[in-house]
Write a protein that holds these residues in place. Structure first.
Motif, PDB file in Angstrom:
ATOM      1  N   GLY A  22      35.662  47.439  58.042  1.00 24.68           N
ATOM      2  CA  GLY A  22      36.275  48.056  56.873  1.00 24.68           C
ATOM      3  C   GLY A  22      37.139  49.250  57.213  1.00 24.68           C
ATOM      4  O   GLY A  22      38.135  49.527  56.543  1.00 24.68           O
ATOM      5  N   THR A  23      36.780  49.989  58.257  1.00 23.40           N
ATOM      6  CA  THR A  23      37.603  51.122  58.661  1.00 23.40           C
ATOM      7  C   THR A  23      38.858  50.676  59.403  1.00 23.40           C
ATOM      8  O   THR A  23      39.855  51.391  59.411  1.00 23.40           O
ATOM      9  CB  THR A  23      36.814  52.089  59.560  1.00 23.40           C
ATOM     10  N   LEU A  24      38.831  49.520  60.026  1.00 22.42           N
ATOM     11  CA  LEU A  24      39.990  49.048  60.773  1.00 22.42           C
ATOM     12  C   LEU A  24      40.991  48.288  59.918  1.00 22.42           C
ATOM     13  O   LEU A  24      42.132  48.099  60.316  1.00 22.42           O
ATOM     14  CB  LEU A  24      39.531  48.149  61.928  1.00 22.42           C
ATOM     15  N   VAL A  25      40.620  47.865  58.746  1.00 21.54           N
ATOM     16  CA  VAL A  25      41.480  47.036  57.904  1.00 21.54           C
ATOM     17  C   VAL A  25      42.643  47.836  57.324  1.00 21.54           C
ATOM     18  O   VAL A  25      43.649  47.275  56.941  1.00 21.54           O
ATOM     19  CB  VAL A  25      40.634  46.380  56.791  1.00 21.54           C
ATOM     20  N   GLN A  26      42.587  49.154  57.317  1.00 24.45           N
ATOM     21  CA  GLN A  26      43.559  49.983  56.631  1.00 24.45           C
ATOM     22  C   GLN A  26      44.850  50.193  57.403  1.00 24.45           C
ATOM     23  O   GLN A  26      45.589  51.104  57.113  1.00 24.45           O
ATOM     24  CB  GLN A  26      42.945  51.344  56.331  1.00 24.45           C
ATOM     25  N   LYS A  27      45.194  49.383  58.381  1.00 26.05           N
ATOM     26  CA  LYS A  27      46.378  49.595  59.203  1.00 26.05           C
ATOM     27  C   LYS A  27      47.675  49.546  58.407  1.00 26.05           C
ATOM     28  O   LYS A  27      48.604  50.284  58.649  1.00 26.05           O
ATOM     29  CB  LYS A  27      46.435  48.576  60.328  1.00 26.05           C
ATOM     30  N   GLY A  28      47.798  48.703  57.424  1.00 22.77           N
ATOM     31  CA  GLY A  28      49.021  48.572  56.653  1.00 22.77           C
ATOM     32  C   GLY A  28      49.199  49.639  55.591  1.00 22.77           C
ATOM     33  O   GLY A  28      50.272  49.764  55.014  1.00 22.77           O
ATOM     34  N   ASP A  29      48.167  50.389  55.305  1.00 22.61           N
ATOM     35  CA  ASP A  29      48.251  51.413  54.277  1.00 22.61           C
ATOM     36  C   ASP A  29      49.112  52.580  54.741  1.00 22.61           C
ATOM     37  O   ASP A  29      49.259  52.844  55.922  1.00 22.61           O
ATOM     38  CB  ASP A  29      46.862  51.932  53.926  1.00 22.61           C
ATOM     39  N   ALA A  30      49.659  53.295  53.800  1.00 20.19           N
ATOM     40  CA  ALA A  30      50.420  54.494  54.103  1.00 20.19           C
ATOM     41  C   ALA A  30      49.470  55.682  54.156  1.00 20.19           C
ATOM     42  O   ALA A  30      48.426  55.688  53.522  1.00 20.19           O
ATOM     43  CB  ALA A  30      51.484  54.717  53.043  1.00 20.19           C
ATOM     44  N   LEU A  31      49.854  56.680  54.912  1.00 22.27           N
ATOM     45  CA  LEU A  31      49.046  57.884  55.047  1.00 22.27           C
ATOM     46  C   LEU A  31      49.468  58.886  53.977  1.00 22.27           C
ATOM     47  O   LEU A  31      50.650  59.116  53.759  1.00 22.27           O
ATOM     48  CB  LEU A  31      49.242  58.490  56.437  1.00 22.27           C
ATOM     49  N   PHE A  47      44.018  77.114  50.181  1.00 20.91           N
ATOM     50  CA  PHE A  47      44.806  75.998  49.679  1.00 20.91           C
ATOM     51  C   PHE A  47      44.170  75.446  48.410  1.00 20.91           C
ATOM     52  O   PHE A  47      42.963  75.252  48.347  1.00 20.91           O
ATOM     53  CB  PHE A  47      44.878  74.903  50.746  1.00 20.91           C
ATOM     54  N   ASN A  48      44.971  75.201  47.377  1.00 19.56           N
ATOM     55  CA  ASN A  48      44.474  74.665  46.110  1.00 19.56           C
ATOM     56  C   ASN A  48      44.898  73.200  46.010  1.00 19.56           C
ATOM     57  O   ASN A  48      46.042  72.903  45.654  1.00 19.56           O
ATOM     58  CB  ASN A  48      45.024  75.473  44.938  1.00 19.56           C
ATOM     59  N   TRP A  49      44.012  72.299  46.319  1.00 20.48           N
ATOM     60  CA  TRP A  49      44.352  70.875  46.347  1.00 20.48           C
ATOM     61  C   TRP A  49      44.562  70.298  44.954  1.00 20.48           C
ATOM     62  O   TRP A  49      45.100  69.211  44.812  1.00 20.48           O
ATOM     63  CB  TRP A  49      43.282  70.088  47.091  1.00 20.48           C
ATOM     64  N   LEU A  50      44.145  71.000  43.902  1.00 21.71           N
ATOM     65  CA  LEU A  50      44.361  70.502  42.548  1.00 21.71           C
ATOM     66  C   LEU A  50      45.839  70.528  42.163  1.00 21.71           C
ATOM     67  O   LEU A  50      46.277  69.770  41.311  1.00 21.71           O
ATOM     68  CB  LEU A  50      43.549  71.328  41.549  1.00 21.71           C
ATOM     69  N   TRP A  51      46.625  71.389  42.779  1.00 23.89           N
ATOM     70  CA  TRP A  51      48.049  71.470  42.490  1.00 23.89           C
ATOM     71  C   TRP A  51      48.842  70.442  43.270  1.00 23.89           C
ATOM     72  O   TRP A  51      49.894  69.993  42.837  1.00 23.89           O
ATOM     73  CB  TRP A  51      48.574  72.862  42.805  1.00 23.89           C
ATOM     74  N   TYR A  52      48.367  70.088  44.443  1.00 22.57           N
ATOM     75  CA  TYR A  52      49.092  69.152  45.317  1.00 22.57           C
ATOM     76  C   TYR A  52      48.151  68.006  45.650  1.00 22.57           C
ATOM     77  O   TYR A  52      47.223  68.170  46.424  1.00 22.57           O
ATOM     78  CB  TYR A  52      49.545  69.866  46.595  1.00 22.57           C
ATOM     79  N   TRP A  53      48.396  66.857  45.090  1.00 20.80           N
ATOM     80  CA  TRP A  53      47.499  65.723  45.272  1.00 20.80           C
ATOM     81  C   TRP A  53      47.815  64.924  46.517  1.00 20.80           C
ATOM     82  O   TRP A  53      47.069  64.055  46.901  1.00 20.80           O
ATOM     83  CB  TRP A  53      47.542  64.829  44.048  1.00 20.80           C
ATOM     84  N   GLY A  54      48.921  65.166  47.121  1.00 22.91           N
ATOM     85  CA  GLY A  54      49.310  64.439  48.321  1.00 22.91           C
ATOM     86  C   GLY A  54      50.336  63.369  48.007  1.00 22.91           C
ATOM     87  O   GLY A  54      50.356  62.802  46.916  1.00 22.91           O
ATOM     88  N   GLU A  55      51.197  63.107  48.958  1.00 25.73           N
ATOM     89  CA  GLU A  55      52.236  62.100  48.826  1.00 25.73           C
ATOM     90  C   GLU A  55      52.188  61.195  50.044  1.00 25.73           C
ATOM     91  O   GLU A  55      51.716  61.592  51.105  1.00 25.73           O
ATOM     92  CB  GLU A  55      53.608  62.765  48.725  1.00 25.73           C
ATOM     93  N   CYS A 135      47.196  65.768  62.487  1.00 22.90           N
ATOM     94  CA  CYS A 135      46.056  64.908  62.189  1.00 22.90           C
ATOM     95  C   CYS A 135      46.566  63.603  61.606  1.00 22.90           C
ATOM     96  O   CYS A 135      47.623  63.566  60.983  1.00 22.90           O
ATOM     97  CB  CYS A 135      45.090  65.591  61.221  1.00 22.90           C
ATOM     98  N   TYR A 136      45.803  62.536  61.818  1.00 20.07           N
ATOM     99  CA  TYR A 136      46.254  61.235  61.320  1.00 20.07           C
ATOM    100  C   TYR A 136      45.114  60.280  61.016  1.00 20.07           C
ATOM    101  O   TYR A 136      45.366  59.129  60.679  1.00 20.07           O
ATOM    102  CB  TYR A 136      47.226  60.576  62.300  1.00 20.07           C
ATOM    103  N   PHE A 137      43.888  60.680  61.097  1.00 21.36           N
ATOM    104  CA  PHE A 137      42.777  59.777  60.829  1.00 21.36           C
ATOM    105  C   PHE A 137      42.384  59.749  59.356  1.00 21.36           C
ATOM    106  O   PHE A 137      41.941  58.739  58.854  1.00 21.36           O
ATOM    107  CB  PHE A 137      41.558  60.132  61.668  1.00 21.36           C
ATOM    108  N   ASP A 138      42.513  60.851  58.666  1.00 20.25           N
ATOM    109  CA  ASP A 138      42.066  60.940  57.280  1.00 20.25           C
ATOM    110  C   ASP A 138      43.244  61.251  56.366  1.00 20.25           C
ATOM    111  O   ASP A 138      44.173  61.960  56.749  1.00 20.25           O
ATOM    112  CB  ASP A 138      41.017  62.040  57.121  1.00 20.25           C
ATOM    113  N   HIS A 139      43.184  60.756  55.139  1.00 18.97           N
ATOM    114  CA  HIS A 139      44.208  61.092  54.150  1.00 18.97           C
ATOM    115  C   HIS A 139      44.087  62.565  53.777  1.00 18.97           C
ATOM    116  O   HIS A 139      43.004  63.106  53.685  1.00 18.97           O
ATOM    117  CB  HIS A 139      44.037  60.238  52.889  1.00 18.97           C
ATOM    118  N   ARG A 140      45.226  63.189  53.583  1.00 19.04           N
ATOM    119  CA  ARG A 140      45.317  64.597  53.158  1.00 19.04           C
ATOM    120  C   ARG A 140      44.567  65.533  54.112  1.00 19.04           C
ATOM    121  O   ARG A 140      43.909  66.473  53.702  1.00 19.04           O
ATOM    122  CB  ARG A 140      44.784  64.763  51.733  1.00 19.04           C
TER     123      ARG A 140
END
Length: 164
Positions: A22-31, A47-55, A135-140
């Motif tokens: 399940g952790t390896l299946v996410q290759k096609g997803d965007a970061l 940092f206030n993450w409520l203002w910036y949800w990530g892109e 960093c590149y393993f986790d989103h945001r």
């Protein structure tokens, strides 16, 4: 007849394998990365993450970066995707693995320029200290001050704990 210990061990093995796959299946997803500058409200420290949800980052193998630039007591923090800053930043470290490292020095920057306007900073030496956190393993993941535990490592720890 199959005993309960065998079924329990088989269930744990199937669970561990499915978690790992399940952790390896996410290759096609965007970061997803936070994309802001500390001059904007909520993007500095803390940092206030409520203002910036990530892109989403534009490239499929992109990395999130957090650039910390210091000049005396002034600190400017930029959170962005690596592909977005690659076009205009020449101080990207050659080592792009997870972690924080100082910026690279570009000795050819502004070499053939004869400019008398000192405010343009063509040599990019205004800041005393520039640190790149990649960093590149986790989103945001470019909100943390230190490297975040990756999902693959957490899955491996759970799998070892279940099997033992």
């Amino acid at each position: 007849m199959i005993n309960d210990a065998y079924l329990s061990k088989m269930f744990k093995s199937i669970l561990c394998i499915s978690l790992f796959v399940g952790t390896l299946v996410q290759k096609g997803d965007a970061l997803y990365c936070y994309r802001c500058n500390s001059n904007q409200p909520g993007c500095g420290t803390p940092f206030n993450w409520l203002w910036y949800w990530g892109e989403t980052c534009p490239e499929y193998d992109d990395k999130c970066v957090k650039i910390i630039e210091r000049k005396g007591a002034e600190t400017v923090i930029t959170r962005e995707c690596l592909s977005a800053v690659r076009g205009f930043r020449t101080d990207i470290p050659a080592d792009k693995y997870e972690g924080c490292r100082p910026a690279a020095k570009d000795v050819r920057l502004g070499h053939y320029v004869n400019n008398s306007i000192h405010q343009l900073d063509i040599y990019r030496n205004f800041y005393d200290e520039v640190t790149w956190c990649i960093c590149y393993f986790d989103h945001r993941c470019n909100s943390a001050s230190q490297t975040v535990l990756s999902m693959l490592t957490a899955t491996a720890i759970i799998a070892i704990r279940l099997l033992v």
